[in-house]
Write an enzyme that holds these catalytic residues in place. Structure first.
Site, PDB file in Angstrom:
ATOM      1  N   LYS A  69       0.849  -1.193   0.000  1.00  0.00           N
ATOM      2  CA  LYS A  69       0.000   0.000   0.000  1.00  0.00           C
ATOM      3  C   LYS A  69       0.873   1.227   0.000  1.00  0.00           C
ATOM      4  O   LYS A  69       1.851   1.285   0.756  1.00  0.00           O
ATOM      5  CB  LYS A  69      -0.850  -0.039   1.286  1.00  0.00           C
ATOM      6  CG  LYS A  69      -1.864   1.047   1.415  1.00  0.00           C
ATOM      7  CD  LYS A  69      -3.207   0.627   0.859  1.00  0.00           C
ATOM      8  CE  LYS A  69      -4.178   1.775   0.741  1.00  0.00           C
ATOM      9  NZ  LYS A  69      -3.902   2.648  -0.418  1.00  0.00           N
ATOM     10  N   LYS A  93       5.192   2.104   8.456  1.00  0.00           N
ATOM     11  CA  LYS A  93       3.988   2.799   8.927  1.00  0.00           C
ATOM     12  C   LYS A  93       2.794   1.856   9.084  1.00  0.00           C
ATOM     13  O   LYS A  93       2.093   1.886  10.094  1.00  0.00           O
ATOM     14  CB  LYS A  93       3.640   3.908   7.922  1.00  0.00           C
ATOM     15  CG  LYS A  93       2.575   4.852   8.388  1.00  0.00           C
ATOM     16  CD  LYS A  93       2.205   5.840   7.301  1.00  0.00           C
ATOM     17  CE  LYS A  93       3.404   6.586   6.765  1.00  0.00           C
ATOM     18  NZ  LYS A  93       3.059   7.522   5.691  1.00  0.00           N
ATOM     19  N   LYS A 105       5.223   2.419  -2.933  1.00  0.00           N
ATOM     20  CA  LYS A 105       5.087   3.832  -3.302  1.00  0.00           C
ATOM     21  C   LYS A 105       5.268   3.950  -4.801  1.00  0.00           C
ATOM     22  O   LYS A 105       5.908   3.096  -5.426  1.00  0.00           O
ATOM     23  CB  LYS A 105       6.148   4.686  -2.592  1.00  0.00           C
ATOM     24  CG  LYS A 105       5.744   6.131  -2.435  1.00  0.00           C
ATOM     25  CD  LYS A 105       4.762   6.335  -1.289  1.00  0.00           C
ATOM     26  CE  LYS A 105       4.301   7.756  -1.171  1.00  0.00           C
ATOM     27  NZ  LYS A 105       3.536   7.976   0.072  1.00  0.00           N
ATOM     28  N   THR A 189      -5.248  12.416   7.085  1.00  0.00           N
ATOM     29  CA  THR A 189      -3.842  12.512   7.493  1.00  0.00           C
ATOM     30  C   THR A 189      -3.681  13.609   8.549  1.00  0.00           C
ATOM     31  O   THR A 189      -3.078  13.393   9.604  1.00  0.00           O
ATOM     32  CB  THR A 189      -2.948  12.784   6.264  1.00  0.00           C
ATOM     33  OG1 THR A 189      -3.151  11.720   5.337  1.00  0.00           O
ATOM     34  CG2 THR A 189      -1.490  12.864   6.641  1.00  0.00           C
ATOM     35  N   ASN A 220      -2.813  19.083   1.178  1.00  0.00           N
ATOM     36  CA  ASN A 220      -3.796  18.219   1.832  1.00  0.00           C
ATOM     37  C   ASN A 220      -3.441  17.972   3.304  1.00  0.00           C
ATOM     38  O   ASN A 220      -4.248  18.221   4.202  1.00  0.00           O
ATOM     39  CB  ASN A 220      -3.901  16.888   1.068  1.00  0.00           C
ATOM     40  CG  ASN A 220      -4.797  15.905   1.784  1.00  0.00           C
ATOM     41  OD1 ASN A 220      -4.413  15.332   2.798  1.00  0.00           O
ATOM     42  ND2 ASN A 220      -6.007  15.734   1.289  1.00  0.00           N
ATOM     43  N   SER A 357      -7.526   5.038   4.290  1.00  0.00           N
ATOM     44  CA  SER A 357      -7.440   4.306   3.018  1.00  0.00           C
ATOM     45  C   SER A 357      -7.795   2.835   3.254  1.00  0.00           C
ATOM     46  O   SER A 357      -8.478   2.213   2.434  1.00  0.00           O
ATOM     47  CB  SER A 357      -6.032   4.397   2.441  1.00  0.00           C
ATOM     48  OG  SER A 357      -5.903   5.547   1.647  1.00  0.00           O
TER      49      SER A 357
HETATM   50  P1  NAD Z   1       0.111  18.351  -1.404  1.00  0.00           P
HETATM   51  O1  NAD Z   1       0.576  18.275  -2.805  1.00  0.00           O
HETATM   52  O2  NAD Z   1      -1.350  18.394  -1.165  1.00  0.00           O
HETATM   53  O3  NAD Z   1       0.743  19.638  -0.698  1.00  0.00           O
HETATM   54  C1  NAD Z   1       2.111  19.883  -0.659  1.00  0.00           C
HETATM   55  C2  NAD Z   1       2.345  21.218   0.021  1.00  0.00           C
HETATM   56  O4  NAD Z   1       3.733  21.408   0.219  1.00  0.00           O
HETATM   57  C3  NAD Z   1       1.854  22.420  -0.816  1.00  0.00           C
HETATM   58  O5  NAD Z   1       1.243  23.355   0.050  1.00  0.00           O
HETATM   59  C4  NAD Z   1       3.148  22.999  -1.379  1.00  0.00           C
HETATM   60  O6  NAD Z   1       3.011  24.382  -1.631  1.00  0.00           O
HETATM   61  C5  NAD Z   1       4.087  22.718  -0.217  1.00  0.00           C
HETATM   62  N1  NAD Z   1       5.485  22.754  -0.621  1.00  0.00           N
HETATM   63  C6  NAD Z   1       6.067  22.198  -1.712  1.00  0.00           C
HETATM   64  N2  NAD Z   1       7.377  22.485  -1.724  1.00  0.00           N
HETATM   65  C7  NAD Z   1       7.628  23.203  -0.599  1.00  0.00           C
HETATM   66  C8  NAD Z   1       8.801  23.790  -0.026  1.00  0.00           C
HETATM   67  N3  NAD Z   1       9.984  23.680  -0.640  1.00  0.00           N
HETATM   68  N4  NAD Z   1       8.678  24.458   1.142  1.00  0.00           N
HETATM   69  C9  NAD Z   1       7.475  24.586   1.747  1.00  0.00           C
HETATM   70  N5  NAD Z   1       6.341  24.044   1.263  1.00  0.00           N
HETATM   71  C10 NAD Z   1       6.425  23.370   0.119  1.00  0.00           C
HETATM   72  O7  NAD Z   1       0.802  17.127  -0.655  1.00  0.00           O
HETATM   73  P2  NAD Z   1       0.305  16.386   0.647  1.00  0.00           P
HETATM   74  O8  NAD Z   1      -0.537  15.249   0.244  1.00  0.00           O
HETATM   75  O9  NAD Z   1      -0.192  17.377   1.643  1.00  0.00           O
HETATM   76  O10 NAD Z   1       1.694  15.752   1.160  1.00  0.00           O
HETATM   77  C11 NAD Z   1       2.602  16.511   1.942  1.00  0.00           C
HETATM   78  C12 NAD Z   1       3.497  15.536   2.712  1.00  0.00           C
HETATM   79  O11 NAD Z   1       2.665  14.717   3.539  1.00  0.00           O
HETATM   80  C13 NAD Z   1       4.297  14.580   1.825  1.00  0.00           C
HETATM   81  O12 NAD Z   1       5.522  14.300   2.468  1.00  0.00           O
HETATM   82  C14 NAD Z   1       3.438  13.344   1.814  1.00  0.00           C
HETATM   83  O13 NAD Z   1       4.193  12.179   1.527  1.00  0.00           O
HETATM   84  C15 NAD Z   1       2.937  13.367   3.242  1.00  0.00           C
HETATM   85  N6  NAD Z   1       1.737  12.545   3.440  1.00  0.00           N
HETATM   86  C16 NAD Z   1       0.564  12.856   2.808  1.00  0.00           C
HETATM   87  C17 NAD Z   1      -0.543  12.053   3.009  1.00  0.00           C
HETATM   88  C18 NAD Z   1      -1.877  12.350   2.392  1.00  0.00           C
HETATM   89  O14 NAD Z   1      -2.850  11.630   2.690  1.00  0.00           O
HETATM   90  N7  NAD Z   1      -2.007  13.372   1.571  1.00  0.00           N
HETATM   91  C19 NAD Z   1      -0.445  10.935   3.854  1.00  0.00           C
HETATM   92  C20 NAD Z   1       0.751  10.658   4.504  1.00  0.00           C
HETATM   93  C21 NAD Z   1       1.839  11.486   4.281  1.00  0.00           C
END
Ligand code: NAD
Length: 432
Positions: A69, A93, A105, A189, A220, A357
């Site tokens: 996953k 995780k 991934k 999350t 997100n 999920s």
């Molecule tokens: P997303 O694409 O929705 O948002 C990413 C955010 O990061 C945006 O606001 C973007 O502007 C910002 N960003 C990008 N580059 C940046 C930088 N250099 N400095 C500061 N901000 C920056 O992505 P997401 O889904 O929110 O994922 C963010 C993190 O959370 C990732 O590491 C992802 O693996 C992790 N994550 C997400 C989920 C999920 O369900 N969405 C679950 C577990 C982990």
């Protein structure tokens, strides 16, 4: 490729934890290598008629505890090293929170912001065609990650259905609610991370209204975390995204900041009451300044490797809650530990997404859908239980919360490896 730098760093955590637990050598050897790595060329017809070929990856790290996953990321810096590291963290995780999954991934090297909606859909469908042979509800189940979302998952689910010539919603999670998605997945999350923070705050005697929080990343994960932490009474004083950051000592209202960002594509400190919005006093910060703010809790929720040996000594937060995957390097971990700054680890704190999920997959397989209250209540039960168990173990063994989380994961993974028996001996090994 950057010579497997991030993956080698991820394996340092494995070696660290192996100093605290006795495992048979087979387990260490198995967990040091991904089971399957796929690199694919994805040809996409662009709107102007030209052809562009993108590079996509899918890594299935370990499937001992169940189907693999893990999300799919669209980012210009995606490479095999990053995807492998992320698949390793997914393996840990899922085990930390006791889900019946292994880890995987995927990713595509692309700046999604430069593509039109139709190009993005063609790329997403092309990705699924490239990896479809190794996906499946009992095999490998993708989900959203950076710069992918429910819309992208909907396209991918549809493409998979075309390939296998039947509806197969359980092949992918994080889908739109109208296409067999789960209520509550979008915010899961961030919500899970708030539950972990609340458990930690209770133990440390932190009063939410007096606890200042800075959040790096306003997508997100970061947005829903900020919104729900604000609702739980914590004071969000800084928010950053890819363009920079804003800081207001009196506290920011994440909903109002997001509303302005959606309308104007920029971060500004607006406060909206009904339809009336006004700007409140705030400062602009650089990416680096946000990470070095004097706050109670720093929440990296964007990219990996944000706090490393170069800036760990300048971090002034009293604790760090990892919502992004891998935002603190192992070297930074060591520096922060010496400075007495606890790091609440990604493999626990951002597990809310994969937990819901899992609920989505369960609902798809049953064909019966839950109310949002039920989803959130079940998420809370798991997060409260697993966060409490990790923090208890950290105290009892005098180890970091990260080591405690890995210890719990290793116990579950090695238990499963051992319980599967000695198949290799019968297939290829020496005769008993
Ligand atoms: P997303 O694409 O929705 O948002 C990413 C955010 O990061 C945006 O606001 C973007 O502007 C910002 N960003 C990008 N580059 C940046 C930088 N250099 N400095 C500061 N901000 C920056 O992505 P997401 O889904 O929110 O994922 C963010 C993190 O959370 C990732 O590491 C992802 O693996 C992790 N994550 C997400 C989920 C999920 O369900 N969405 C679950 C577990 C982990």
């Amino acid at each position: 490729m950057n010579n497997n730098k991030t993956f080698q760093d991820a394996l340092v955590r494995l070696e660290d934890v192996l100093q605290h637990i006795r495992l048979v050598d087979d387990v260490r050897e198995r967990l040091s290598h991904p089971k399957l790595s796929l690199t694919a060329s994805i040809p996409v017809r662009m709107d102007d008629g030209s052809l562009r070929v993108f590079t996509g990856y899918r890594v299935q790290y370990d499937d001992t505890r169940g189907p693999t996953k893990g999300g799919i990321r669209y980012h210009p810096h995606v490479d095999l090293d990053e995807v492998t590291s992320l698949s390793f963290w997914m393996t840990i995780k899922c085990a930390v929170v006791g889900l019946p999954y292994g880890g995987a991934k995927g990713g595509v090297e692309v700046n999604a912001k430069e593509l039109s909606r139709m190009e993005l859909e063609r790329l997403s469908r092309g990705y699924v065609r490239a990896v479809a042979d190794i996906l499946g509800p009992e095999r490998d189940i993708p989900a959203p990650d950076m710069y992918t979302n429910a819309t992208v998952m909907g396209w991918m689910c549809d493409e998979y259905a075309q390939i296998v010539r039947r509806q197969e919603p359980a092949v992918i999670t994080g889908k739109p609610v109208h296409l067999c998605g789960s209520l509550g997945r979008e915010a899961a999350t961030g919500r899970g991370a708030v539950y972990a923070l609340e458990e930690w705050a209770r133990r440390r005697g932190l009063v939410p209204s007096e606890t200042t929080v800075a959040v790096q990343g306003f997508g997100n994960a970061g947005y829903h975390f900020a919104r729900l932490a604000d609702r739980a009474g914590f004071r969000i004083v800084a928010i950053g995204d890819s363009q920079g950051a804003i800081h207001a000592a009196q506290g920011l209202n994440p909903d109002s900041v997001m509303e302005h960002k959606r309308n104007r594509s920029e971060l500004r400190a607006f406060y909206c009451d009904a339809s009336v919005c006004e700007e409140i006093p705030y400062d602009r910060l650089t990416h680096a300044e946000l990470l070095e703010l004097d706050v109670d809790v720093l929440v990296p929720a964007a990219l990996e490797n944000q706090i490393d040996a170069g800036n760990a000594a300048r971090v002034r937060a009293r604790q760090i809650l990892e919502v992004a995957n891998g935002p603190v390097t192992s070297e930074a971990d060591r520096i922060l530990r010496e400075r007495g700054i606890p790091v609440l680890p990604d493999v626990l704190c951002n597990a809310g997404g994969v937990i819901v999920s899992y609920f989505e997959w369960v609902q798809n397989r049953n064909g019966y859908y839950w109310e949002e209250e039920e989803v959130n209540a079940r998420l809370k039960t798991i997060m409260d239980r697993e966060a409490a168990a990790c923090f208890d173990l950290a105290e009892a063994r005098s180890v970091s919360p990260r080591t405690a989380a890995y210890l719990r994961a290793m116990e579950r993974i090695s238990g499963a490896i051992t319980a599967r028996g000695t198949r290799e001996y019968f297939n290829h090994g020496p005769q008993a």
